[in-house]
Design an enzyme around this catalytic site. Structure first.
Site, PDB file in Angstrom:
ATOM      1  NE  ARG A  15      94.618 -19.554  29.432  1.00  0.00           N
ATOM      2  CZ  ARG A  15      93.371 -19.454  29.858  1.00  0.00           C
ATOM      3  NH1 ARG A  15      92.428 -20.247  29.379  1.00  0.00           N
ATOM      4  NH2 ARG A  15      93.027 -18.518  30.734  1.00  0.00           N
ATOM      5  CG  ASP A  16      90.816 -17.218  28.197  1.00  0.00           C
ATOM      6  OD1 ASP A  16      90.208 -18.180  27.725  1.00  0.00           O
ATOM      7  OD2 ASP A  16      90.371 -16.536  29.143  1.00  0.00           O
ATOM      8  CG  HIS A 207      89.762 -14.072  33.438  1.00  0.00           C
ATOM      9  ND1 HIS A 207      91.017 -14.411  32.966  1.00  0.00           N
ATOM     10  CD2 HIS A 207      88.884 -14.730  32.641  1.00  0.00           C
ATOM     11  CE1 HIS A 207      90.893 -15.232  31.939  1.00  0.00           C
ATOM     12  NE2 HIS A 207      89.614 -15.438  31.715  1.00  0.00           N
ATOM     13  CG  HIS A 209      85.598 -14.568  28.924  1.00  0.00           C
ATOM     14  ND1 HIS A 209      86.173 -15.139  27.826  1.00  0.00           N
ATOM     15  CD2 HIS A 209      86.312 -15.010  29.984  1.00  0.00           C
ATOM     16  CE1 HIS A 209      87.185 -15.907  28.209  1.00  0.00           C
ATOM     17  NE2 HIS A 209      87.294 -15.855  29.526  1.00  0.00           N
ATOM     18  CB  CYS A 240      86.113 -21.028  27.814  1.00  0.00           C
ATOM     19  SG  CYS A 240      86.444 -22.572  28.681  1.00  0.00           S
ATOM     20  CG  ASN A 249      89.666 -13.310  27.957  1.00  0.00           C
ATOM     21  OD1 ASN A 249      89.789 -14.186  27.124  1.00  0.00           O
ATOM     22  ND2 ASN A 249      89.741 -13.526  29.244  1.00  0.00           N
TER      23      ASN A 249
HETATM   24  P1  HMG Z   1      91.361 -36.563  32.095  1.00  0.00           P
HETATM   25  O1  HMG Z   1      91.034 -37.193  30.801  1.00  0.00           O
HETATM   26  O2  HMG Z   1      90.353 -36.618  33.189  1.00  0.00           O
HETATM   27  O3  HMG Z   1      92.743 -36.987  32.725  1.00  0.00           O
HETATM   28  O4  HMG Z   1      91.729 -35.051  31.806  1.00  0.00           O
HETATM   29  P2  HMG Z   1      93.674 -38.195  32.679  1.00  0.00           P
HETATM   30  O5  HMG Z   1      94.665 -37.930  33.763  1.00  0.00           O
HETATM   31  O6  HMG Z   1      92.864 -39.462  32.692  1.00  0.00           O
HETATM   32  O7  HMG Z   1      94.437 -38.088  31.270  1.00  0.00           O
HETATM   33  C1  HMG Z   1      93.860 -38.363  30.020  1.00  0.00           C
HETATM   34  C2  HMG Z   1      94.903 -38.204  28.920  1.00  0.00           C
HETATM   35  O8  HMG Z   1      95.386 -36.858  28.909  1.00  0.00           O
HETATM   36  C3  HMG Z   1      96.125 -39.104  29.138  1.00  0.00           C
HETATM   37  O9  HMG Z   1      96.634 -39.405  27.833  1.00  0.00           O
HETATM   38  C4  HMG Z   1      97.083 -38.167  29.833  1.00  0.00           C
HETATM   39  O10 HMG Z   1      98.432 -38.534  29.647  1.00  0.00           O
HETATM   40  C5  HMG Z   1      96.799 -36.861  29.137  1.00  0.00           C
HETATM   41  P3  HMG Z   1      96.337 -40.801  27.123  1.00  0.00           P
HETATM   42  O11 HMG Z   1      96.826 -41.830  28.098  1.00  0.00           O
HETATM   43  O12 HMG Z   1      94.817 -40.836  26.928  1.00  0.00           O
HETATM   44  O13 HMG Z   1      97.096 -40.701  25.843  1.00  0.00           O
HETATM   45  N1  HMG Z   1      97.106 -35.718  29.991  1.00  0.00           N
HETATM   46  C6  HMG Z   1      97.936 -34.727  29.658  1.00  0.00           C
HETATM   47  N2  HMG Z   1      98.649 -34.488  28.546  1.00  0.00           N
HETATM   48  C7  HMG Z   1      99.399 -33.373  28.535  1.00  0.00           C
HETATM   49  N3  HMG Z   1      99.451 -32.494  29.573  1.00  0.00           N
HETATM   50  C8  HMG Z   1      98.741 -32.711  30.680  1.00  0.00           C
HETATM   51  C9  HMG Z   1      97.945 -33.872  30.754  1.00  0.00           C
HETATM   52  N4  HMG Z   1      97.140 -34.360  31.701  1.00  0.00           N
HETATM   53  C10 HMG Z   1      96.629 -35.495  31.234  1.00  0.00           C
HETATM   54  N5  HMG Z   1      98.805 -31.852  31.691  1.00  0.00           N
HETATM   55  C11 HMG Z   1      92.584 -32.849  32.198  1.00  0.00           C
HETATM   56  C12 HMG Z   1      91.974 -34.097  32.812  1.00  0.00           C
HETATM   57  C13 HMG Z   1      92.538 -31.736  33.195  1.00  0.00           C
HETATM   58  C14 HMG Z   1      94.022 -33.155  31.790  1.00  0.00           C
HETATM   59  C15 HMG Z   1      91.735 -32.500  30.930  1.00  0.00           C
HETATM   60  O14 HMG Z   1      90.401 -32.400  31.307  1.00  0.00           O
HETATM   61  C16 HMG Z   1      92.164 -31.254  30.241  1.00  0.00           C
HETATM   62  O15 HMG Z   1      93.280 -31.144  29.726  1.00  0.00           O
HETATM   63  N6  HMG Z   1      91.271 -30.265  30.172  1.00  0.00           N
HETATM   64  C17 HMG Z   1      91.543 -29.022  29.464  1.00  0.00           C
HETATM   65  C18 HMG Z   1      91.007 -27.914  30.249  1.00  0.00           C
HETATM   66  C19 HMG Z   1      91.334 -26.583  29.599  1.00  0.00           C
HETATM   67  O16 HMG Z   1      92.441 -26.341  29.162  1.00  0.00           O
HETATM   68  N7  HMG Z   1      90.314 -25.702  29.559  1.00  0.00           N
HETATM   69  C20 HMG Z   1      90.478 -24.382  29.074  1.00  0.00           C
HETATM   70  C21 HMG Z   1      91.233 -23.534  30.053  1.00  0.00           C
HETATM   71  S1  HMG Z   1      90.261 -23.015  31.457  1.00  0.00           S
HETATM   72  C22 HMG Z   1      89.558 -21.512  30.952  1.00  0.00           C
HETATM   73  O17 HMG Z   1      89.619 -21.168  29.803  1.00  0.00           O
HETATM   74  C23 HMG Z   1      88.940 -20.623  31.994  1.00  0.00           C
HETATM   75  C24 HMG Z   1      89.836 -19.457  32.404  1.00  0.00           C
HETATM   76  O18 HMG Z   1      90.170 -18.659  31.285  1.00  0.00           O
HETATM   77  C25 HMG Z   1      89.119 -18.591  33.440  1.00  0.00           C
HETATM   78  C26 HMG Z   1      87.706 -18.176  33.028  1.00  0.00           C
HETATM   79  O19 HMG Z   1      87.527 -17.585  31.966  1.00  0.00           O
HETATM   80  O20 HMG Z   1      86.823 -18.456  33.829  1.00  0.00           O
HETATM   81  C27 HMG Z   1      91.142 -19.948  33.041  1.00  0.00           C
HETATM   82 MG    MG Z   2      88.901 -17.134  30.444  1.00  0.00          MG
END
Ligand code: HMG
Ligand code: MG
Length: 302
Positions: A15-16, A207, A209, A240, A249
């Site tokens: 995933r990450d 966690h 990086h 990310c 990471n």
């Molecule tokens: P948004 O645009 O504010 O939300 O996104 P929305 O509810 O208005 O939805 C927009 C569109 O996304 C819609 O589709 C929804 O249906 C669709 P449209 O009508 O435009 O065709 N949608 C989805 N589709 C599939 N699955 C879903 C979903 N939700 C909405 N669950 C949202 C808000 C959170 C969804 C968006 O900002 C998003 O997906 N962000 C991605 C964030 C992400 O994955 N980041 C990377 C992971 S975090 C990370 O890496 C850090 C970590 O490793 C820890 C660290 O290192 O610190 C964990």
């Molecule tokens: Mg991370």
């Protein structure tokens, strides 16, 4: 010193790691990676995320990945679920664990999930409630615990507050993400100590990086506090998409090698792990960033 005798490694590479690849990794390669990680003895594997495919296209095939994995008793697959839509997909896929991901930095919260910290927590509550009602475990993440790519310094009190709120809403543990890998050991220890002092050591995971090469040193500093759950990414995959400059990471191979050397049990075979890392690195067309993986490959070639 209260270094644990056993460490539970949460493998986040599929995933990450893969969420940050510029291209889409073929489904079969993702499945082979996860199977290889499970073969190596990893019991907790973050297999993908149910997020918007417009935001993170790399994870759009998470349902297909999960469907292709062979069931393995004792291995738990986790997926990221930022909202109820994501949770519904996770429930349909039959995973045992999901993760909600918040941040200690307002700016990062906006960039990553398009809402404030407070809004994100309000959005997570029904996700956690329904997940638990369905018998799933829920992990919480706090990002930017040692710095933010957009706002710089992040107050420790905010890290503790978000971790407390994630626990209070029903997460079984909180993983503390140094999203951009800027932390150094004393700061990492102080941060983990403050959080563990509030939510308990047993609920505290780290966690790191490895952007500035501090991942292992930071882990060791936290192990010495008694932290016993550590996230890592095979071959050092990752970053990310919403944190520019965040490299992979801490590599799982580097972590396992260190823990083996310290006599800390992980249940992971370094050789099988390194093989899984080499296989995905071949698909990506580059060598693993893991120093241990490189050393093992050089030794095998000698
Ligand atoms: P948004 O645009 O504010 O939300 O996104 P929305 O509810 O208005 O939805 C927009 C569109 O996304 C819609 O589709 C929804 O249906 C669709 P449209 O009508 O435009 O065709 N949608 C989805 N589709 C599939 N699955 C879903 C979903 N939700 C909405 N669950 C949202 C808000 C959170 C969804 C968006 O900002 C998003 O997906 N962000 C991605 C964030 C992400 O994955 N980041 C990377 C992971 S975090 C990370 O890496 C850090 C970590 O490793 C820890 C660290 O290192 O610190 C964990
Ligand atoms: Mg991370």
């Amino acid at each position: 010193m209260s270094r644990p005798a056993t460490v539970r490694i949460v493998e986040v590479g599929p995933r990450d790691g893969l969420q940050n690849e510029p291209g889409i990794v073929p489904l079969a390669a993702k499945v082979a990676l996860i199977e290889g990680l499970a073969d190596a003895g990893l019991k907790n594997i973050e297999a993908g995320s149910f997020v918007s495919p417009k935001w993170v296209p790399q994870m759009a095939d998470t349902a297909e990945v999960l469907a292709a994995l062979r069931p393995r008793p004792g291995v738990r697959y986790c997926v990221l679920t930022p909202n109820l839509k994501g949770l519904e997909a996770a429930l349909a896929a039959g995973v045992e664990e999901v993760a909600v991901f918040g941040a200690a930095s307002e700016a990062f919260s906006q960039k990553n999930i398009n809402c404030s910290i407070e809004e994100s927590l309000a959005r997570f509550q029904p996700v956690v409630d329904l997940a638990r009602e369905k018998g799933l475990l829920v992990r919480g993440y706090v990002s930017c615990v040692l710095g933010c790519p957009y706002q710089g310094e992040v107050p420790l009190a905010k890290v503790v507050e978000v971790a407390e709120k994630l626990m209070a809403m029903g997460c079984y543990e909180v993983s503390l993400g140094d999203t951009i890998g800027v932390g150094t050991p004393d700061k990492a220890r102080a941060m983990a100590d403050a959080v563990a002092g509030s939510i308990g050591l047993a609920h505290t995971a780290v966690h790191f990086h490895d952007t500035y090469g501090q991942g292992l040193a930071n882990v060791l500093a936290c192990l010495d506090l008694g932290v016993a759950t550590v996230d890592a990414s095979v071959a050092g995959l990752g970053g990310c998409p919403y944190a520019k400059g965040a490299s992979g990471n801490l590599a799982t191979e580097d972590l396992v090698y260190m823990l083996d050397g310290l006599g800390v049990e992980t249940g992971v075979s370094l050789d099988l792990l390194a093989a899984a890392g080499r296989a995905i690195s071949d698909v990506l067309g580059r060598a693993p960033t893991s120093r241990v993986a490189r050393a093992l490959a050089a030794k095998a070639a000698a």
